[in-house]
Write a protein that holds these residues in place. Sequence first.
Motif, PDB file in Angstrom:
ATOM      1  N   ALA A 197     -30.862 -13.876 -16.807  1.00 55.08           N
ATOM      2  CA  ALA A 197     -32.242 -14.234 -16.473  1.00 55.08           C
ATOM      3  C   ALA A 197     -33.178 -13.975 -17.643  1.00 55.08           C
ATOM      4  CB  ALA A 197     -32.700 -13.451 -15.243  1.00 55.08           C
ATOM      5  N   GLU A 198     -33.022 -12.847 -18.315  1.00 54.89           N
ATOM      6  CA  GLU A 198     -33.906 -12.494 -19.434  1.00 54.89           C
ATOM      7  C   GLU A 198     -33.751 -13.482 -20.591  1.00 54.89           C
ATOM      8  OE1 GLU A 198     -34.203  -7.638 -18.922  1.00 54.89           O
ATOM      9  OE2 GLU A 198     -32.468  -8.526 -19.930  1.00 54.89           O
ATOM     10  N   VAL A 199     -32.506 -13.824 -20.924  1.00 53.46           N
ATOM     11  CA  VAL A 199     -32.276 -14.723 -22.060  1.00 53.46           C
ATOM     12  C   VAL A 199     -32.710 -16.141 -21.716  1.00 53.46           C
ATOM     13  CG1 VAL A 199     -30.515 -15.725 -23.570  1.00 53.46           C
ATOM     14  CG2 VAL A 199     -30.399 -13.298 -22.956  1.00 53.46           C
ATOM     15  N   SER A 200     -32.352 -16.602 -20.521  1.00 52.40           N
ATOM     16  CA  SER A 200     -32.702 -17.976 -20.149  1.00 52.40           C
ATOM     17  C   SER A 200     -34.217 -18.167 -20.096  1.00 52.40           C
ATOM     18  CB  SER A 200     -32.078 -18.327 -18.798  1.00 52.40           C
ATOM     19  OG  SER A 200     -32.551 -17.462 -17.783  1.00 52.40           O
ATOM     20  N   GLU A 201     -34.935 -17.145 -19.657  1.00 47.14           N
ATOM     21  CA  GLU A 201     -36.398 -17.250 -19.605  1.00 47.14           C
ATOM     22  C   GLU A 201     -36.988 -17.337 -21.003  1.00 47.14           C
ATOM     23  OE1 GLU A 201     -40.285 -14.758 -17.908  1.00 47.14           O
ATOM     24  OE2 GLU A 201     -38.238 -14.094 -17.459  1.00 47.14           O
ATOM     25  N   THR A 233     -19.211 -16.223 -27.653  1.00 52.43           N
ATOM     26  CA  THR A 233     -20.051 -15.527 -28.635  1.00 52.43           C
ATOM     27  C   THR A 233     -21.419 -15.202 -28.042  1.00 52.43           C
ATOM     28  OG1 THR A 233     -18.938 -16.667 -30.459  1.00 52.43           O
ATOM     29  CG2 THR A 233     -21.074 -15.664 -30.935  1.00 52.43           C
ATOM     30  N   ILE A 234     -22.007 -16.157 -27.359  1.00 56.17           N
ATOM     31  CA  ILE A 234     -23.322 -15.926 -26.739  1.00 56.17           C
ATOM     32  C   ILE A 234     -23.235 -14.826 -25.687  1.00 56.17           C
ATOM     33  CG2 ILE A 234     -25.062 -16.968 -25.224  1.00 56.17           C
ATOM     34  CD1 ILE A 234     -24.600 -19.595 -26.762  1.00 56.17           C
ATOM     35  N   ARG A 235     -22.216 -14.881 -24.839  1.00 52.71           N
ATOM     36  CA  ARG A 235     -22.070 -13.862 -23.803  1.00 52.71           C
ATOM     37  C   ARG A 235     -21.856 -12.480 -24.424  1.00 52.71           C
ATOM     38  NH1 ARG A 235     -18.354 -16.025 -21.085  1.00 52.71           N
ATOM     39  NH2 ARG A 235     -16.615 -14.995 -22.114  1.00 52.71           N
ATOM     40  N   ALA A 280     -33.070 -15.661 -29.648  1.00 59.31           N
ATOM     41  CA  ALA A 280     -33.258 -14.729 -28.539  1.00 59.31           C
ATOM     42  C   ALA A 280     -32.280 -13.565 -28.613  1.00 59.31           C
ATOM     43  CB  ALA A 280     -33.096 -15.475 -27.215  1.00 59.31           C
ATOM     44  N   LEU A 281     -31.120 -13.825 -29.219  1.00 54.14           N
ATOM     45  CA  LEU A 281     -30.093 -12.786 -29.333  1.00 54.14           C
ATOM     46  C   LEU A 281     -30.165 -12.038 -30.660  1.00 54.14           C
ATOM     47  CD1 LEU A 281     -27.183 -14.877 -27.788  1.00 54.14           C
ATOM     48  CD2 LEU A 281     -28.377 -12.959 -26.709  1.00 54.14           C
ATOM     49  N   GLY A 282     -31.156 -12.378 -31.482  1.00 57.22           N
ATOM     50  CA  GLY A 282     -31.389 -11.628 -32.711  1.00 57.22           C
ATOM     51  C   GLY A 282     -30.474 -11.979 -33.861  1.00 57.22           C
ATOM     52  N   VAL A 283     -29.909 -13.191 -33.846  1.00 54.98           N
ATOM     53  CA  VAL A 283     -29.049 -13.619 -34.953  1.00 54.98           C
ATOM     54  C   VAL A 283     -29.477 -15.008 -35.406  1.00 54.98           C
ATOM     55  CG1 VAL A 283     -27.075 -12.247 -34.145  1.00 54.98           C
ATOM     56  CG2 VAL A 283     -27.304 -14.637 -33.421  1.00 54.98           C
ATOM     57  N   SER A 284     -28.981 -15.414 -36.584  1.00 50.81           N
ATOM     58  CA  SER A 284     -29.267 -16.758 -37.069  1.00 50.81           C
ATOM     59  C   SER A 284     -28.264 -17.732 -36.464  1.00 50.81           C
ATOM     60  CB  SER A 284     -29.172 -16.809 -38.595  1.00 50.81           C
ATOM     61  OG  SER A 284     -27.826 -16.594 -39.008  1.00 50.81           O
ATOM     62  N   LEU A 285     -28.586 -19.022 -36.538  1.00 52.83           N
ATOM     63  CA  LEU A 285     -27.663 -20.038 -36.047  1.00 52.83           C
ATOM     64  C   LEU A 285     -26.356 -20.008 -36.840  1.00 52.83           C
ATOM     65  CD1 LEU A 285     -27.219 -22.378 -34.085  1.00 52.83           C
ATOM     66  CD2 LEU A 285     -28.288 -23.910 -35.759  1.00 52.83           C
TER      67      LEU A 285
END
Length: 204
Positions: free
Chosen positions: A34-38, A21-23, A68-73
């Motif tokens: 790199a962008e997300v991890s930072e 889901t994250i990917r 960071a991905l623009g969604v809720s948990l």
Amino acid sequence: MTGKPEQTVSDHTLERYVGNTIRDLRQRHGLTIAEVSEQVGISRGMLSKIENAQTATSLETLAKLASALGVSLATLFRNYNIPAGSAQLVKQGEGMEVVRRGTKRGHTYHLLAYDQGPTKLFEPFLITMDDASEVFPTFEHPGTEFIYMLEGAIEYRHGQSTYLLEPGDSLTFRGDIPHGPEKLITLPIRFLAIIYYSMLPTDA
């Protein structure tokens, strides 16, 4: 073997779901590891391991990833452990043609759903009539019937009453009272007939 096998399998399934889901979300937004991890404050290697279900992570980190991905948990877990679907699709013209007592040429029934298991709850038919000279029998069956006119015009009898049905009209009635077409007025005629059974019909 160490650990608890059933817990390991469950955890692995959850980790794989979360990682996929994250990917998928990251790629959908055109973001790099790199962008997300930072933005989250974890290493690129850690994020790669999370996406590939090679490690578990805390809820706090998952919440940051979701943000960071623009969604809720909650959205991150929305599709986890959803039961598999079992819908039956019948494409146009592929309904099983059936024969009902007394029907002849110019009068076809296409059953639009079948294989419903040991207890038949309903039967949806697409009925077509194109022969004005045909004499139609009356029907009686358990349950309730619903008719919706699609094309043409027909006079339909239920008990001692008759009803003019035209496109867009509907008729609902008890199936154990004699009923059936009385007069074909405008051909061709097409209508949906759905029979709902409150119990298993005697003539399935």
